[in-house]
Motif scaffolding. Structure first.
Motif, short mmCIF file in Angstrom:
data_model
loop_
_atom_site.label_atom_id
_atom_site.label_comp_id
_atom_site.label_asym_id
_atom_site.label_seq_id
_atom_site.Cartn_x
_atom_site.Cartn_y
_atom_site.Cartn_z
N GLY A 50 1.94 3.29 -2.47
CA GLY A 50 1.40 4.42 -3.22
C GLY A 50 2.34 5.04 -4.23
O GLY A 50 1.92 5.91 -5.00
N ALA A 77 -4.96 3.58 -0.46
CA ALA A 77 -3.57 3.90 -0.78
C ALA A 77 -3.46 4.65 -2.09
O ALA A 77 -2.63 5.56 -2.23
N HIS A 117 0.55 9.76 3.76
CA HIS A 117 0.38 10.55 2.54
C HIS A 117 -0.84 11.47 2.67
O HIS A 117 -0.81 12.63 2.27
N ALA A 144 -2.02 8.44 -2.47
CA ALA A 144 -0.90 8.76 -3.34
C ALA A 144 -1.24 9.86 -4.33
O ALA A 144 -0.41 10.74 -4.63
N LEU A 151 -8.59 3.61 4.36
CA LEU A 151 -7.49 2.90 5.02
C LEU A 151 -7.82 2.57 6.48
O LEU A 151 -7.50 1.47 6.96
N GLY A 160 0.39 4.89 3.91
CA GLY A 160 -0.62 5.52 3.07
C GLY A 160 -1.36 6.63 3.79
O GLY A 160 -1.61 7.70 3.23
N TYR A 212 0.83 -1.21 0.00
CA TYR A 212 0.00 0.00 0.00
C TYR A 212 0.87 1.26 0.00
O TYR A 212 0.47 2.31 0.49
#
Length: 365
Positions: free
Chosen positions: A127, A229, A180, A233, A205, A177, A125
Motif C-alpha cells: 500500500g 490494499a 492500515h 492505503a 482483503l 493492508g 499488498y
C-alpha cells in the motif's frame, strides 16, 4: 474515532491526487502510455533482485536509462543516498519502481530530495504506493514523514505481477493492508470518509486472502487483495499513523523485524487493546469482517489463511520489550482511544512476542 454516517458531520478531509490504472496483464501497456505522457527520456527503474524479471517484463516497451537493484528493508539512509546520487548523475527525469513496500520506499526517498515523479507498479499488498508517507532508517531508528513530493503520480495495479508472491508472504502483506484499515479507524485524522474506505478495504482483503490460499494462481483473490490494499492505503494516507504503525515502525527500525510479518502479528493485539475503548469503530469493523466482534472476525481470518503468530519467530525477544515500549510510546498519538503507558504497551508486546491469545490483553486502562 470515526463516527457513523448518521452522526453530525463535522470534519476536514484531504484527498490525494493520483492516477490509478487497474487491469490484469496490462502493466506493460499502461506503463508505456504513462512514460510517453510524462515526456520522460531518462527513466530509472528500481527493482530488487526478486522482482528483476517482472520489472523487465513490465518495462519491455520503454527505454530504461538506469536499472537500480539495491533495495533494502526499511530504507537505510545510506542506501537512499546512493540511489539519489545515481539519479542525479544520470539526470533522471522519471522513476519507475516495480516491487513491494521497500522498493516503493526507495523511490520515495529519491523523490523526497530530487522531486522526481514516480510511476509505481506494486507486486505486493503493502500500500505504500498510494500514500504520501516516506520512511528512512538511521542509527536504529525509523523516521517517517509526510510530503506530497513522494506520492507516486501514477499507480499501476496488475494482479498477474503478484502471482509469483508466495502464499505466506501474500498473507502477511494482505494483513498489513488490513492493519492500515484498522489504524485508520482511530488514527489522529480519522473521519467518516477514511472509515468508509477502510471498511470496504477490510471486506475486500478478508474476501481475497482466503481465495489466494485456496487458489494461489487465481486472479480473483489477488484482484480483490490489490483493490483492498489500495483502499486501505488511501484511508491510511488521510487518517495518519495510529498506535499500530508506531509500534511496528519501532520494531522494524530498531530491531530490524520484517515489515509485513510484524504488522500481521501485532494487529490482533492492538485490536484487542483498543477495541473496548472505540466501541463504534469496533462495531463497524465487526460488520466488515462479518463477525460478532472485530477481533473474532480477524482471528477467524488469521486462522483460515495461516497468519504469522509470534514476534519471537522473527528474532524479537521478551528481553527487548521494555526498550521497544519506551521508544514506541514517544511517538504513539495522544489521541489514541485508550491511554497508553510503558506497562500496558509492554504487556501487549510480551503477548505478541510469545503468541499468547489476543484476548489475554486487558481491556482496562
Amino acid at each position: 474515532m470515526a463516527g457513523r454516517p448518521t452522526d453530525p458531520l463535522n470534519f476536514e478531509h484531504i484527498t490525494l491526487g493520483q492516477k490509478v490504472l487497474f487491469g490484469a496483464g496490462r502493466a506493460a501497456d499502461f506503463l508505456a502510455t504513462e512514460v510517453s505522457g510524462e515526456g520522460a527520456r531518462r527513466v530509472m527503474v528500481i527493482a530488487g533482485g526478486r522482482e528483476t524479471e517482472l520489472a523487465r517484463q513490465v518495462t519491455r516497451q520503454i527505454d530504461v536509462q538506469v536499472w537500480h537493484d539495491e533495495v533494502v528493508m526499511h530504507v537505510p539512509v545510506d542506501v537512499a543516498e546512493r540511489a539519489r546520487t545515481i539519479a542525479r548523475e544520470e539526470k533522471i527525469d522519471l522513476v519507475v519502481c516495480v516491487g513491494g513496500g521497500s522498493t516503493v520506499g526507495l523511490a520515495k526517498a529519491v523523490a523526497l530530495t530530487d522531486k522526481l515523479p514516480i510511476v509505481a507498479v506494486p507486486t505486493t499488498y503493502a500500500g505504500s504506493e498510494a500514500t504520501n508517507v516516506w520512511g528512512l532508517t538511521s542509527n536504529d531508528r525509523k523516521t517517517t514523514g509526510i510530503d506530497d513530493a513522494v506520492l507516486p503520480r501514477t499507480v499501476i495495479y496488475d494482479s498477474d505481477l503478484t502471482l509469483s508472491l508466495p502464499v505466506d508472504l501474500s498473507v502477511a502483506s494482505g494483513l498489513n493492508g488490513i492493519a492500515h484499515c484498522v489504524d485508520s479507524m482511530w488514527a489522529p485524522k480519522a473521519d467518516p470518509i477514511n472509515a468508509a474506505l477502510a471498511l470496504e478495504g477490510i471486506r475486500a482483503l478478508s474476501g481475497g486472502l482466503p481465495l489466494i490460499v485456496q487458489e494461489p494462481t487465481g486472479r480473483r483473490g489477488r484482484d480483490l487483495a490489490l483493490y483492498g490494499a489500495y483502499l486501505a492505503a488511501v484511508s491510511f494516507a488521510s487518517a495518519g499513523s495510529g498506535i499500530h504503525h508506531k509500534i511496528c515502525h519501532t520494531l522494524g527500525g530498531t530491531f530490524d523485524l520484517p515489515h509485513a510479518q510484524t504488522h500481521a502479528v501485532v494487529l490482533p493485539y492492538v485490536l484487542a487493546f483498543n477495541g473496548a475503548h472505540a466501541p463504534e469503530a469496533e462495531r463497524r469493523m465487526a460488520e466488515a469482517f462479518g463477525a460478532d466482534t472485530a477481533l473474532a472476525g480477524l482471528n477467524r481470518l488469521r486462522a483460515e489463511v495461516g497468519a504469522p503468530l509470534r514476534l519471537s519467530d522473527y528474532g524479537f525477544d521478551v528481553g527487548d520489550v521494555v526498550e521497544a515500549a519506551r521508544i514506541a510510546l514517544e511517538i504513539i498519538p495522544a489521541s489514541n482511544p485508550r491511554p497508553v503507558t510503558v506497562g500496558s504497551l509492554s504487556d501487549l508486546l510480551v503477548a505478541a512476542t510469545l503468541g499468547d491469545a489476543p484476548e489475554s490483553i486487558s481491556p482496562e486502562n
